[in-house]
Write a protein that holds these residues in place. Structure first.
Motif, PDB file in Angstrom:
ATOM      1  N   ILE A  32      55.452  32.388  73.809  1.00 15.87           N
ATOM      2  CA  ILE A  32      54.893  33.460  72.980  1.00 15.87           C
ATOM      3  C   ILE A  32      54.809  34.718  73.841  1.00 15.87           C
ATOM      4  N   ARG A  33      55.422  35.792  73.383  1.00 20.52           N
ATOM      5  CA  ARG A  33      55.304  37.069  74.086  1.00 20.52           C
ATOM      6  C   ARG A  33      54.174  37.866  73.442  1.00 20.52           C
ATOM      7  N   GLN A  34      53.313  38.438  74.277  1.00 19.04           N
ATOM      8  CA  GLN A  34      52.133  39.123  73.773  1.00 19.04           C
ATOM      9  C   GLN A  34      51.939  40.448  74.485  1.00 19.04           C
ATOM     10  N   ARG A  49      46.322  42.092  69.551  1.00 16.31           N
ATOM     11  CA  ARG A  49      47.429  41.310  70.113  1.00 16.31           C
ATOM     12  C   ARG A  49      48.656  41.525  69.236  1.00 16.31           C
ATOM     13  N   ASP A  50      49.708  42.077  69.845  1.00 14.11           N
ATOM     14  CA  ASP A  50      50.977  42.305  69.165  1.00 14.11           C
ATOM     15  C   ASP A  50      51.949  41.237  69.657  1.00 14.11           C
ATOM     16  N   PHE A  51      52.458  40.421  68.728  1.00 12.29           N
ATOM     17  CA  PHE A  51      53.397  39.360  69.085  1.00 12.29           C
ATOM     18  C   PHE A  51      54.833  39.868  69.189  1.00 12.29           C
ATOM     19  N   GLY A  56      50.556  40.346  64.310  1.00  8.74           N
ATOM     20  CA  GLY A  56      49.570  40.473  65.368  1.00  8.74           C
ATOM     21  C   GLY A  56      48.217  39.989  64.912  1.00  8.74           C
TER      22      GLY A  56
END
Length: 171
Positions: A32-34, A49-51, A56
Motif C-alpha cells: 500500500i502506498r500512502q 491519508r491519500d492512497f 483516501g
C-alpha cells in the motif's frame, strides 16, 4: 470510538522481518502506498491519508507518545477526493507536515502488522492490535508483546510518537 494497541519499532533488516511476517501470516502481504498530510489541531493528530489511487481517509487519533504497547483511539472517514479535502483542511487548519511511505500489510490474528519504508526515515514496523468488544487494554498489550517476541522485535528498537514527529525532529 474504535481503539487498538500499537507499537512501532525501527527495523534493521526489513527482508528478515518480512520473512517472519510472511510465515506467521501465511501470506505475502499487501503493498500500500500512502501519502499522509498532518494538519494542525488542538488535541490528538489529524491526518489525511491519500492512497494515490483516487481514494483516501481522514483519520483523527489520540495516543500517548511512549514506547511499547499503547492504546490508540481513532475515527476514520473515507474520501474519494483526497486532493480537494487537502486544500480545504490546509486552508482551515494549516499543514503540520507530510509523510510518504510504502507499507506492506500482513494480517496475523487480530493484528495488522505493517512493514513500512518511510521516505527520509528508513524501515519500521508497526503492530496494531485491533481491540475486540469487551477486550481489556491489558489483553491487547499482551497480544502485542507476544507478537513482538515472535517477530524478534527488541525493546531497544521501540519508537515513540508518529513518523511525523520523527520527521519534524530531523531523525
Amino acid at each position: 470510538m474504535p481503539s487498538n494497541v500499537e507499537i512501532k519499532a525501527k527495523v534493521s533488516d526489513p527482508e528478515e522481518f518480512a520473512k517472519m511476517a510472511v510465515q506467521l501470516s501465511q501470506s505475502e502481504g499487501t503493498i500500500i502506498r500512502q501519502h499522509d498530510t498532518f494538519f494542525n489541531c488542538s488535541r490528538g493528530r489529524l491526518k489525511l491519508r491519500d492512497f494515490m489511487n483516487g481514494s483516501g481517509q481522514l483519520i483523527f487519533y489520540e495516543r500517548p507518545d511512549t514506547d511499547g504497547p499503547k492504546l490508540s483511539r481513532y475515527s476514520i472517514s473515507p474520501t474519494s477526493d483526497p486532493p480537494g479535502l487537502k486544500v480545504v483542511l490546509s486552508d482551515a487548519l494549516g499543514v503540520k507536515g507530510e509523510v510518504r511511505k510504502e507499507r506492506r500489510l500482513f494480517l496475523i490474528g487480530q493484528t495488522r502488522v505493517h512493514l513500512d519504508t518511510v521516505e527520509g526515515l528508513g524501515h519500521f514496523m508497526e503492530l496494531e492490535v485491533v481491540m475486540r468488544p469487551q477486550q481489556s487494554v491489558d489483553e491487547g498489550q499482551q497480544v502485542a508483546v507476544e507478537l513482538m517476541e515472535q517477530l524478534s522485535v527488541s525493546e531497544d528498537h521501540l519508537v515513540t510518537g508518529a513518523y511525523m514527529d520523527l520527521i519534524l525532529q530531523g531523525q
